[in-house]
Design a protein around this motif. Structure first.
Motif, PDB file in Angstrom:
ATOM      1  N   ASN A 205       0.596  -0.990  -0.216  1.00 36.53           N
ATOM      2  CA  ASN A 205      -0.249  -0.027  -0.060  1.00 36.53           C
ATOM      3  C   ASN A 205       0.857   1.372  -0.154  1.00 36.53           C
ATOM      4  OD1 ASN A 205       0.849   0.440   2.797  1.00 36.53           O
ATOM      5  ND2 ASN A 205      -0.674  -1.312   3.296  1.00 36.53           N
ATOM      6  N   ASN A 206       0.497   2.334  -0.439  1.00 37.70           N
ATOM      7  CA  ASN A 206       1.142   3.667  -0.766  1.00 37.70           C
ATOM      8  C   ASN A 206       2.411   3.446  -1.106  1.00 37.70           C
ATOM      9  OD1 ASN A 206      -1.136   4.521   1.268  1.00 37.70           O
ATOM     10  ND2 ASN A 206       0.183   4.074   2.889  1.00 37.70           N
ATOM     11  N   VAL A 207       3.175   3.694  -0.232  1.00 34.61           N
ATOM     12  CA  VAL A 207       4.709   4.137  -1.033  1.00 34.61           C
ATOM     13  C   VAL A 207       5.001   3.033  -1.183  1.00 34.61           C
ATOM     14  CG1 VAL A 207       6.626   5.562  -1.491  1.00 34.61           C
ATOM     15  CG2 VAL A 207       5.087   6.363   0.182  1.00 34.61           C
ATOM     16  N   TRP A 208       4.810   1.575  -0.293  1.00 30.70           N
ATOM     17  CA  TRP A 208       5.476   0.364  -1.064  1.00 30.70           C
ATOM     18  C   TRP A 208       5.372  -0.233  -1.753  1.00 30.70           C
ATOM     19  CZ3 TRP A 208       8.952  -1.635   2.722  1.00 30.70           C
ATOM     20  CH2 TRP A 208       9.259  -1.313   3.641  1.00 30.70           C
ATOM     21  N   ARG A 209       3.988   0.751  -2.244  1.00 35.92           N
ATOM     22  CA  ARG A 209       3.435   0.031  -3.729  1.00 35.92           C
ATOM     23  C   ARG A 209       3.921   0.566  -5.006  1.00 35.92           C
ATOM     24  NH1 ARG A 209      -1.737   0.442  -2.653  1.00 35.92           N
ATOM     25  NH2 ARG A 209      -1.651   2.475  -4.085  1.00 35.92           N
ATOM     26  N   SER A 210       4.594   1.945  -4.879  1.00 40.61           N
ATOM     27  CA  SER A 210       4.895   3.070  -6.178  1.00 40.61           C
ATOM     28  C   SER A 210       6.627   2.853  -5.906  1.00 40.61           C
ATOM     29  CB  SER A 210       4.481   4.026  -6.262  1.00 40.61           C
ATOM     30  OG  SER A 210       5.088   4.933  -4.205  1.00 40.61           O
ATOM     31  N   ASP A 211       7.104   2.880  -4.385  1.00 37.55           N
ATOM     32  CA  ASP A 211       8.441   2.701  -4.271  1.00 37.55           C
ATOM     33  C   ASP A 211       8.437   1.873  -3.513  1.00 37.55           C
ATOM     34  OD1 ASP A 211      10.842   3.330  -4.740  1.00 37.55           O
ATOM     35  OD2 ASP A 211      10.882   5.562  -4.932  1.00 37.55           O
ATOM     36  N   TYR A 212       9.031   0.260  -3.159  1.00 36.01           N
ATOM     37  CA  TYR A 212       9.532  -0.263  -2.420  1.00 36.01           C
ATOM     38  C   TYR A 212      10.625  -0.163  -1.998  1.00 36.01           C
ATOM     39  CZ  TYR A 212       9.474  -4.503   0.015  1.00 36.01           C
ATOM     40  OH  TYR A 212       9.743  -5.862   0.709  1.00 36.01           O
ATOM     41  N   ASP A 213      11.310   0.180  -2.623  1.00 42.62           N
ATOM     42  CA  ASP A 213      13.112   0.545  -2.646  1.00 42.62           C
ATOM     43  C   ASP A 213      13.431   1.598  -1.378  1.00 42.62           C
ATOM     44  OD1 ASP A 213      14.180  -2.380  -3.646  1.00 42.62           O
ATOM     45  OD2 ASP A 213      14.199  -0.792  -5.219  1.00 42.62           O
ATOM     46  N   ALA A 214      12.707   2.473  -1.676  1.00 42.03           N
ATOM     47  CA  ALA A 214      12.364   3.745  -1.028  1.00 42.03           C
ATOM     48  C   ALA A 214      12.400   3.514   0.680  1.00 42.03           C
ATOM     49  CB  ALA A 214      11.967   4.374  -1.729  1.00 42.03           C
ATOM     50  N   MET A 215      10.841   2.335   0.564  1.00 47.24           N
ATOM     51  CA  MET A 215      10.455   2.499   1.947  1.00 47.24           C
ATOM     52  C   MET A 215      11.340   1.930   2.644  1.00 47.24           C
ATOM     53  SD  MET A 215       7.606   4.613   2.620  1.00 47.24           S
ATOM     54  CE  MET A 215       6.874   3.395   4.510  1.00 47.24           C
ATOM     55  N   ALA A 216      11.889   0.732   2.150  1.00 45.21           N
ATOM     56  CA  ALA A 216      12.564  -0.426   2.428  1.00 45.21           C
ATOM     57  C   ALA A 216      13.751   0.289   2.848  1.00 45.21           C
ATOM     58  CB  ALA A 216      13.009  -1.631   1.606  1.00 45.21           C
ATOM     59  N   MET A 217      14.401   1.382   2.435  1.00 53.97           N
ATOM     60  CA  MET A 217      16.022   2.218   2.886  1.00 53.97           C
ATOM     61  C   MET A 217      15.550   2.859   3.983  1.00 53.97           C
ATOM     62  SD  MET A 217      18.273   2.514  -0.588  1.00 53.97           S
ATOM     63  CE  MET A 217      17.330   3.331  -1.515  1.00 53.97           C
ATOM     64  N   LYS A 218      13.841   3.794   4.027  1.00 55.15           N
ATOM     65  CA  LYS A 218      13.707   4.472   5.070  1.00 55.15           C
ATOM     66  C   LYS A 218      13.816   3.578   6.642  1.00 55.15           C
ATOM     67  CE  LYS A 218       9.493   6.264   6.786  1.00 55.15           C
ATOM     68  NZ  LYS A 218       8.142   6.192   6.234  1.00 55.15           N
ATOM     69  N   THR A 219      12.735   2.034   6.052  1.00 54.23           N
ATOM     70  CA  THR A 219      12.314   1.199   8.002  1.00 54.23           C
ATOM     71  C   THR A 219      13.801   0.728   8.346  1.00 54.23           C
ATOM     72  OG1 THR A 219      10.457   0.216   6.745  1.00 54.23           O
ATOM     73  CG2 THR A 219      12.061  -0.460   8.163  1.00 54.23           C
ATOM     74  N   VAL A 220      14.828   1.334   7.188  1.00 54.83           N
ATOM     75  CA  VAL A 220      16.309   0.521   7.746  1.00 54.83           C
ATOM     76  C   VAL A 220      16.984   1.864   8.704  1.00 54.83           C
ATOM     77  CG1 VAL A 220      19.014   0.080   7.182  1.00 54.83           C
ATOM     78  CG2 VAL A 220      17.092  -1.152   5.924  1.00 54.83           C
TER      79      VAL A 220
END
Length: 292
Positions: A205-220
């Motif tokens: 959902n949200n940015v996870w759907r449109s830009d998974y890598d950006a959200m993954a790096m944000k999580t880290v």
């Protein structure tokens, strides 16, 4: 920091100072054109206010989902970004304005979300970080990772494909303290699913759907800084806004992700530095992010 209610209360009709204007009936363009609203952005951004407001309109005009959101919620989300002096162009990765459907109020609304580059920018403004970065790790690059000693060995020229197998984060403080973390793709997925409020936990959902890598790096980054980093009052405010759980549903009937991290150490913010590096692909973790 400006709030939705506070901004609404300050909007008045130009002909009658005692008559409050309906933000919904004004629409975003007219809302931003109101003298009171212009003044609020000028108070926060000074000479950069017109450019920021233009970028907000461009974002609005280019995204039908945001166009469907309640105008004041868009302005309030943008004001959070303005207060933090972060651009809202979703392609830059500093901050996002994300639309949701508020099932209780029966309309769509927008929410501020901090991007991974926003975390880096705010961290560097403290003056406490000598180096900080986050990067995807591609198939073939990982030689060895020791989670006890935090030794990460990467062969950066040995990528076998464009497949991302994990994400690494790194920072070094001016006092010499440093931290390295590595998350596998599976660990990112497990974390995302754990905090996904949608009925279908695996749904994006949200940015996870449109830009998974950006959200993954944000999580880290968010997890690393929240546990071991030094955060300014400014960044603490940003994290608080980013962690707010909206009483809304995602516009695709999927709710936003909410994460819970330990309270970080807080220091007074140092004067802000200049521009950030806006390259699409982040550099390796041992490379310091430079400012002009």
């Amino acid at each position: 920091m400006a709030t939705n209610a506070a901004l609404k209360n300050q909007l008045v009709n130009k002909q009658d100072a005692t008559t409050q204007v309906s933000a919904q009936s004004l629409g975003l363009k007219n809302l931003l054109g109101a003298p009171t609203m212009k003044k609020k952005f000028e108070e926060v951004l000074d000479k950069k206010a017109p450019q920021f407001m233009t970028s907000l309109l461009n974002l609005y005009n280019g995204d039908p989902n945001i166009q469907a959101a309640e105008p004041m919620s868009i302005v309030s989300s943008a004001m959070v970004a303005a207060t933090l002096d972060l651009p809202i162009d979703k392609n830059l990765g500093y901050a996002w304005i994300v639309p949701f459907y508020d099932s209780k109020k029966g309309h769509k609304a927008a929410q501020f979300q901090l991007g991974y580059k926003g975390y880096i920018q705010l961290a560097l403004r403290t003056g406490q970080y000598k180096k900080i970065n986050v990067s995807p790790v591609f198939e073939g690059e990982l030689v060895k990772w020791n989670r006890i000693t935090e030794e990460l060995d990467l062969a950066l020229d040995a990528a076998a494909s464009d497949k991302i197998i994990g994400y690494c984060g790194y920072f070094r403080l001016t006092n010499g303290f440093e931290k390295t973390v590595y998350w596998t793709r599976d660990e990112i997925e497990a974390h995302r699913i754990k905090f996904n409020k949608a009925k279908d936990k695996t749904s994006l959902n949200n940015v996870w759907r449109s830009d998974y890598d950006a959200m993954a790096m944000k999580t880290v980054l968010r997890n690393m800084l929240g546990k071991w980093g030094i955060l300014s009052i400014e960044m603490q405010t940003a994290v608080t806004e980013d962690e707010k759980e909206p009483e809304m549903k995602d516009i695709t009937d999927e709710a936003s992700e909410v994460e819970d991290f330990p309270e970080p150490e807080i220091i007074d913010a140092a004067p802000k530095t200049g521009k950030t590096d806006s390259k699409e692909k982040p550099s390796v973790i041992d490379q310091e992010i430079q400012f002009d």
